[in-house]
Design a protein around this motif. Structure first.
Motif: not given
Ligand SMILES: [Fe+2]
Length: 417
Positions: A13-32
């Motif tokens: 139950d924790l792996i899917i949200p962890l994976f989603d959160e991590v993948r999204t955050r990397t892309e947010q860091l690269a967005a600027p």
């Protein structure tokens, strides 16, 4: 079949949200970043943002999709050569110091590679297979791996942007309210027989295990990190020009590289300034000092009549202190005054990065993750303003070579009681 990294039963139950959160955050860091920013590699140790975006994706492809999903098709077979970092058992790889020359695939192609792999992993996590625990454990490992690369993306970017005379800001400047000056005090610790290393059932890297006993003499640990105000006193007192304060190797590199301040500092109109991810900023006198090497930290401690703590002293002192503070999620991206034990800066310890008694790395390529780096590097503890808080645990061991300065590295003093 790849041996798994599983040392505990993952919570699905924790792996899917962890994976989603991590993948999204990397892309947010690269967005600027512009595609040009994403190409920058300013030194061998630092990788371009585009490479971090791709390598973290390759990790999931190589260690999860290829072994566990035979029908998986990679968008390009050549990516494995370009984006393998150091896994000898995963095949040949591109030269580390030439990652900034990979102009193709373009950034947009790397982003679609990310999307392709994210979708495949998400589908795999939702399937009800008999080996789903092994898959979940590897996705958890890959998510923690990607969090480590988020920190590297940010600190490598800081180094790359610092080479541009325009001193551009990655994020807009943020005002930091002035803080009260605090004297450094020391807290007594009895020492004795202590247990350190990973405890409990959650995720941890192999190098944090097994939990084991050690003996500590009584010691004293500073109640705050060394701050910029302290460091300026060290500079003003000739800390960088007094050879007797320095380890021999440290003095050699200090002379060779003309160190006379922490990395990114300069003097302007009788004031100390530093380059940060928020552009050029006056040095915050009461914030923890950052971007100093192990050698500088060690010389400072000797100048101050103290020493660096061992990693066991550090862990024994702070294992029960709540892990909150200025981490990546705060968005500050630089150390701030009045932090606690955790966050702001990684604190150098005097402990070499070596194996704990009973250490056993997993078999196969994943076993290369930490074990082969257990030579000539020093452990840092506590996490920084570039570290995702979710990757921190009391037992977490970061490690770098003693001459490195580009990470968010500072120190806390210790003394024998
Ligand atoms: Fe990596």
């Amino acid at each position: 079949m790849l041996p798994t990294a599983r040392s505990h039963a993952p919570d699905h139950d924790l792996i899917i949200p962890l994976f989603d959160e991590v993948r999204t955050r990397t892309e947010q860091l690269a967005a600027p970043l512009t595609p040009e920013d994403a190409m920058l590699q300013s030194m061998e140790e630092a990788s371009p943002p585009k490479w971090h975006l791709a390598h973290t994706t390759w990790f999931f492809e190589e260690f999860v999709l290829k072994p566990y999903l035979p029908s998986y098709q990679t968008p390009d077979d050549r990516f494995a050569f370009l984006f393998n970092s150091y896994y000898v058992q995963a095949g040949p790889r591109h030269a580390r110091d030439k990652r900034g020359l990979i102009s193709r695939p373009a950034l947009r192609e790397v982003m679609s590679y990310r999307e392709h792999v994210t979708e495949a992993i998400s589908a795999l996590l939702c399937s009800n297979r008999s080996d789903r625990d092994d898959i979940a454990a590897l996705v958890e490992l890959g998510s923690h791996h990607e969090m480590q690369h988020q920190e590297l993306l940010v600190t490598d970017l800081l180094h790359a942007l610092s080479c541009n005379p325009l001193l551009v800001a990655y994020r807009p400047p943020d005002p930091v309210p002035p803080a009260a000056e605090t004297e450094m005090g020391f807290t007594h610790h009895d020492g004795g027989l202590v247990e350190t290393g990973h405890k409990g059932t959650g995720f941890a890297y192999d190098c944090e295990q097994p939990r084991h006993q050690g003996f500590l003499e009584p010691y004293r640990l500073a109640d705050r990190p060394v701050i910029n105000r302290d460091w300026i006193a060290f500079i003003d007192d000739g800390g960088y020009t007094t050879q007797t304060l320095w380890l021999n190797d440290g003095w050699a590199i200090c002379r060779k590289q003309d160190w006379d301040t922490p990395l990114y500092w300069w003097r302007q109109d009788d004031e100390w300034w530093s380059y940060t991810l928020r552009g050029a900023q006056p040095v915050l006198l009461d914030a923890p000092v950052c971007h100093v090497s192990y050698y500088e930290a060690d010389a400072f401690a000797r100048w101050a009549g103290a020493r660096l703590p061992s990693e066991v002293e550090w862990e024994a002192a702070f294992a029960d202190t709540a892990i909150d503070g200025n981490f990546l999620e705060s968005g500050a991206l630089r150390p701030r005054p009045e932090g606690g034990a955790w966050g702001d800066i990684w604190e150098w310890t005097k402990s070499p990065f070596t194996s704990y008694p009973g250490f056993r790395p997993p078999e196969g390529a994943i076993g290369e993750y930490n074990g082969k780096f257990m030579i000539n590097q020093m452990v840092l503890r506590g996490g920084s303003c570039a570290t995702p808080v979710r990757q921190m645990r009391p037992s977490y061991r970061n490690f770098f070579y003693p001459q490195h300065r580009w990470q968010m590295m500072g120190l806390r003093l210790a003394q024998n009681a």
